[in-house]
Motif scaffolding. Structure first.
Motif, PDB file in Angstrom:
ATOM      1  N   VAL A 167       0.808  -1.226   0.000  1.00 30.36           N
ATOM      2  CA  VAL A 167       0.000   0.000   0.000  1.00 30.36           C
ATOM      3  C   VAL A 167       0.839   1.273   0.000  1.00 30.36           C
ATOM      4  O   VAL A 167       0.292   2.371   0.132  1.00 30.36           O
ATOM      5  N   HIS A 168       2.170   1.160  -0.215  1.00 30.12           N
ATOM      6  CA  HIS A 168       2.997   2.360  -0.093  1.00 30.12           C
ATOM      7  C   HIS A 168       4.190   2.300  -1.035  1.00 30.12           C
ATOM      8  O   HIS A 168       5.275   1.810  -0.680  1.00 30.12           O
ATOM      9  N   VAL A 212      -0.051   0.115  -4.416  1.00 30.97           N
ATOM     10  CA  VAL A 212      -0.593   1.469  -4.375  1.00 30.97           C
ATOM     11  C   VAL A 212       0.560   2.416  -4.687  1.00 30.97           C
ATOM     12  O   VAL A 212       1.604   2.361  -4.035  1.00 30.97           O
ATOM     13  N   ILE A 239      -2.510   0.443  -8.310  1.00 36.40           N
ATOM     14  CA  ILE A 239      -3.686   1.106  -7.740  1.00 36.40           C
ATOM     15  C   ILE A 239      -3.325   2.577  -7.563  1.00 36.40           C
ATOM     16  O   ILE A 239      -2.393   2.901  -6.812  1.00 36.40           O
ATOM     17  N   PHE A 288      -3.096   6.284  -6.307  1.00 36.26           N
ATOM     18  CA  PHE A 288      -3.357   7.341  -5.345  1.00 36.26           C
ATOM     19  C   PHE A 288      -2.802   8.627  -5.966  1.00 36.26           C
ATOM     20  O   PHE A 288      -2.088   8.588  -6.968  1.00 36.26           O
ATOM     21  N   ARG A 317      -7.907   6.379  -6.061  1.00 40.02           N
ATOM     22  CA  ARG A 317      -8.538   5.724  -4.894  1.00 40.02           C
ATOM     23  C   ARG A 317      -8.176   6.361  -3.567  1.00 40.02           C
ATOM     24  O   ARG A 317      -8.792   6.049  -2.546  1.00 40.02           O
ATOM     25  N   LYS A 376      -2.152  10.960  -0.877  1.00 42.24           N
ATOM     26  CA  LYS A 376      -1.012  10.931   0.037  1.00 42.24           C
ATOM     27  C   LYS A 376      -0.689  12.339   0.521  1.00 42.24           C
ATOM     28  O   LYS A 376      -0.554  13.276  -0.272  1.00 42.24           O
ATOM     29  N   LEU A 406      -9.443  -1.194   0.283  1.00 41.31           N
ATOM     30  CA  LEU A 406      -9.433  -0.652  -1.071  1.00 41.31           C
ATOM     31  C   LEU A 406     -10.666  -1.038  -1.882  1.00 41.31           C
ATOM     32  O   LEU A 406     -10.797  -0.654  -3.038  1.00 41.31           O
TER      33      LEU A 406
END
Length: 291
Positions: A11-12, A63, A95, A97, A122, A125, A286
């Motif tokens: 996710v990062h 992500v 995904i 961001f 989605r 940040k 998500l």
């Protein structure tokens, strides 16, 4: 994207360079970050297509986002639209961001709506250290309102940062902005906003754990640190009270998922908790799984 076909969801991850070669940080700050993470500053930063290929080889999703801190740094970010378009071209692994500088005001709020509605972004940040703002500053509340209304996610850098580390005055980067307690106000004022506190929040780990246990919409990602350095209370809470609210994140390309996962395998994490952290919690957050 089918989560059943994935081994993990990171996710990062960072889009650090655009297709035109423009970087999201100036050379001094970027080199300081590379030194902090023991990376050769001369190593070429991966493009978005290379990030997609890297994660596809590992049957992982990622992500991916830029950081828009142009007001504070004077450096334009990698365009959010470029990140979203790369994700649209690689929907099996990326995904999207985005990132909006809070100092963009109403124009930033319009960008949030456009990026979600037209580009399928989605989440967003925020990097309070680099952007130079407290998360509970009303300057950002218009952004949060739009993000909450649109059902997107707000991801906040928390704790220490390698950006500016080791250079005089930290390159102007102030650590005070990333105490997660400032995000607690955001969780109160926007109770339906999904929030991720990024990184083990040194030196405020206990604050982050407290917020995540108290506020149902707040999650923690484990990026930016090798798991072998996680404080014991973080491991304890990940195994118990926060087992459904802790997320795998690497901080790629600064820290690779290969190294992170190798070190994570050595942690005393319960067998039934590992798949939650590596994939299932993120899949639910998500919207990749309905339950």
């Amino acid at each position: 994207m089918n989560p059943d076909e994935l081994t993990a969801i990171d996710v990062h991850t960072h889009a650090e360079v655009s297709a035109r070669g423009n970087a999201s940080l100036d050379e001094e700050l970027s080199d300081a970050s590379s030194t902090y993470f023991k990376i050769d500053p001369a190593r070429r930063k991966p493009t978005l297509e290379e990030i997609a290929a890297y994660y596809r080889e590992r049957s992982m999703a990622a992500v991916v986002f830029t950081v828009d801190a142009e007001h504070a740094t004077g450096t334009p970010p990698v365009p959010n639209e470029e990140v979203a378009q790369a994700a649209a071209a690689n929907p099996d692994v990326l995904i999207p961001f985005a990132s909006i500088d809070p100092f963009r005001g109403k124009a930033g709020v319009r960008q949030v709506r456009r990026l979600v509605e037209e580009f399928g972004v989605r989440g967003f940040k925020f990097h309070p250290n680099v952007q130079g703002f407290f998360p509970n500053d009303r300057i950002a509340y218009g952004l949060y309102e739009a993000i909450e209304e649109l059902g997107a996610i707000a991801l906040f850098h928390t704790g220490q940062t390698g950006i500016g580390s080791g250079i005089p005055g930290g390159g102007g980067i102030r650590l005070k902005y990333s105490n997660p307690l400032h995000v607690d106000d955001v969780a109160v004022d926007f109770p339906h906003l999904k929030i991720i506190l990024a990184h083990p929040s040194f030196p405020w780990q206990d604050e982050a754990l407290s917020i995540a246990t108290h506020k149902p919409g707040v999650y923690i990602d484990l990026s930016g640190w090798s798991p072998k350095y996680f404080p014991p209370q973080l491991v304890q809470y990940a195994n118990t009270l926060l087992r459904e609210k802790v997320l795998f994140g690497s901080d790629y390309p600064l820290l690779t998922p290969d190294r992170w996962l190798a070190d994570f395998a050595e942690l005393p994490i319960k067998d039934e908790v590992r798949p939650l952290i590596l994939k299932e919690n993120a899949a639910r957050l998500l919207g990749l799984r309905k339950t």
